[in-house]
Motif scaffolding. Sequence first.
Motif, short mmCIF file in Angstrom:
data_model
loop_
_atom_site.label_atom_id
_atom_site.label_comp_id
_atom_site.label_asym_id
_atom_site.label_seq_id
_atom_site.Cartn_x
_atom_site.Cartn_y
_atom_site.Cartn_z
N ASP A 56 -12.20 5.87 1.90
CA ASP A 56 -13.46 6.43 1.40
C ASP A 56 -13.74 6.14 -0.06
OD1 ASP A 56 -13.82 7.60 3.84
OD2 ASP A 56 -12.93 9.51 3.23
N SER A 57 -13.14 5.08 -0.62
CA SER A 57 -13.47 4.77 -2.01
C SER A 57 -14.93 4.37 -2.09
CB SER A 57 -12.61 3.62 -2.51
OG SER A 57 -11.27 4.01 -2.54
N ASP A 58 -15.54 4.74 -3.20
CA ASP A 58 -16.93 4.40 -3.46
C ASP A 58 -16.98 2.98 -4.01
OD1 ASP A 58 -19.04 5.97 -2.98
OD2 ASP A 58 -19.13 6.87 -4.98
N SER A 64 -10.00 28.65 -19.43
CA SER A 64 -8.82 29.14 -18.72
C SER A 64 -8.92 28.80 -17.23
CB SER A 64 -8.65 30.63 -18.93
OG SER A 64 -9.80 31.29 -18.48
N GLN A 65 -10.15 28.69 -16.74
CA GLN A 65 -10.38 28.25 -15.36
C GLN A 65 -11.49 27.20 -15.42
OE1 GLN A 65 -8.76 29.31 -12.42
NE2 GLN A 65 -7.35 30.17 -13.92
N THR A 66 -11.11 25.96 -15.60
CA THR A 66 -12.10 24.89 -15.75
C THR A 66 -12.54 24.39 -14.37
OG1 THR A 66 -10.95 24.24 -17.76
CG2 THR A 66 -12.56 22.69 -16.88
N LYS A 67 -13.84 24.41 -14.14
CA LYS A 67 -14.37 23.93 -12.86
C LYS A 67 -14.29 22.41 -12.79
CE LYS A 67 -17.81 27.25 -11.36
NZ LYS A 67 -19.25 27.51 -11.27
N ALA A 68 -13.91 21.91 -11.62
CA ALA A 68 -13.83 20.47 -11.44
C ALA A 68 -14.05 20.12 -9.98
CB ALA A 68 -12.45 19.97 -11.88
N GLN A 69 -14.23 18.83 -9.75
CA GLN A 69 -14.35 18.32 -8.39
C GLN A 69 -13.02 17.64 -8.05
OE1 GLN A 69 -17.24 18.99 -6.93
NE2 GLN A 69 -16.73 18.03 -4.98
N LEU A 70 -12.39 18.08 -6.97
CA LEU A 70 -11.13 17.48 -6.54
C LEU A 70 -11.43 16.30 -5.61
CD1 LEU A 70 -8.01 18.12 -6.86
CD2 LEU A 70 -8.16 19.07 -4.56
N THR A 71 -10.84 15.15 -5.90
CA THR A 71 -11.00 13.97 -5.04
C THR A 71 -9.61 13.49 -4.63
OG1 THR A 71 -11.12 12.57 -7.02
CG2 THR A 71 -13.22 13.25 -6.04
N LEU A 72 -9.59 12.57 -3.67
CA LEU A 72 -8.32 12.09 -3.10
C LEU A 72 -8.00 10.69 -3.60
CD1 LEU A 72 -6.02 12.39 -0.95
CD2 LEU A 72 -7.62 11.42 0.70
N GLU A 122 -11.03 -4.87 -12.66
CA GLU A 122 -9.97 -3.95 -13.05
C GLU A 122 -10.10 -2.60 -12.32
OE1 GLU A 122 -9.81 -3.18 -17.28
OE2 GLU A 122 -8.24 -1.68 -16.97
N HIS A 123 -11.33 -2.20 -12.01
CA HIS A 123 -11.54 -0.92 -11.34
C HIS A 123 -11.91 -1.10 -9.87
CE1 HIS A 123 -12.02 -0.18 -15.69
NE2 HIS A 123 -11.42 0.96 -15.40
N ASP A 124 -11.50 -2.23 -9.33
CA ASP A 124 -11.69 -2.52 -7.90
C ASP A 124 -13.16 -2.35 -7.48
OD1 ASP A 124 -10.76 -3.39 -5.44
OD2 ASP A 124 -10.36 -1.37 -4.71
N TYR A 125 -14.07 -2.67 -8.39
CA TYR A 125 -15.51 -2.58 -8.14
C TYR A 125 -15.94 -1.18 -7.71
CZ TYR A 125 -15.59 -7.47 -9.13
OH TYR A 125 -15.46 -8.65 -9.79
N GLN A 126 -15.21 -0.17 -8.22
CA GLN A 126 -15.62 1.21 -8.01
C GLN A 126 -16.40 1.69 -9.24
OE1 GLN A 126 -12.29 3.67 -6.78
NE2 GLN A 126 -11.48 1.99 -5.55
N PRO A 127 -17.35 2.61 -9.04
CA PRO A 127 -18.17 3.10 -10.16
C PRO A 127 -17.30 3.83 -11.18
CG PRO A 127 -19.06 3.84 -8.04
CD PRO A 127 -17.73 3.24 -7.76
#
Length: 188
Positions: free
Chosen positions: A50-52, A71-79, A149-154
């Motif tokens: 599922d890489s972009d 102390s609780q930083t919101k983030a998006q978890l990706t794989l 270098e970034h495998d053509y990912q954004p």
Amino acid sequence: MKASTSIASFVLLLILISTNCFYSEAQRCRPSGRIIGKKPPPGECNQENDSDCCVQGKAYATFKCSPPVASQTKAQLTLNSFEKNGDGGGPSECDNKYHSDDTPVVALSTGWFNNRSRCLHNITISANGKSVVAMVVDECDSTMGCDEEHDYQPPCPNNIVDASQAVWKALGVPHNQWGGLEITWSDA
Ligand SMILES: *[C@@H]1O[C@H](CO)[C@@H](O)[C@H](O)[C@H]1NC(C)=O
Ligand SMILES: *[C@@H]1O[C@H](CO)[C@@H](O)[C@H](O)[C@H]1NC(C)=O
Ligand SMILES: *[C@@H]1O[C@H](CO)[C@@H](O)[C@H](O)[C@H]1NC(C)=O
């Protein structure tokens, strides 16, 4: 109105405006530039997990900063895979090594990676009433992308914790939902 009073209120107004600008500048993280997507050459951009991939002509914002750490930083978890031949490309930036996807390791967006200052430090990731401690081993580059270098990912968004399978497992996320989840994190 006396001249001295109006000068004083003008100066006060200036101070108010400048501190206000400074305050919002510190709070807000604006794009540092943008990249126009190039079409990946044949065989580039591995989409197995599922890489972009960059889209030809699409504009992607780049960032040198991330939202402020709390102390609780919101983030998006990706794989991500940190193994050799995984979708992460080369070895991890912090230690120049590959890591088993069975160990809880993460890459952070450029601003949070903060010029390697969190390298090999641990963060606590929480979601679903569960938490896991994971080691920071790599950067999710928010400043560049759409190249070999970034495998053509954004470029990476500025609020990403990109995690190994072990992290997803520990948070008890069903396998078919791995990939995108809102979490909070803090320095462990
Ligand atoms: C995709 O994920 C599987 C496990 O879910 C892993 O074995 C495989 O190496 C990954 N492939 C890539 C290209 O990352
Ligand atoms: C990052 O760290 C390196 C080495 O410690 C230093 O030379 C460089 O100036 C730092 N860059 C920034 C943007 O802080
Ligand atoms: C992070 O956690 C790992 C595994 O528990 C441990 O080996 C390592 O020393 C920790 N790193 C720091 C900087 O505390």
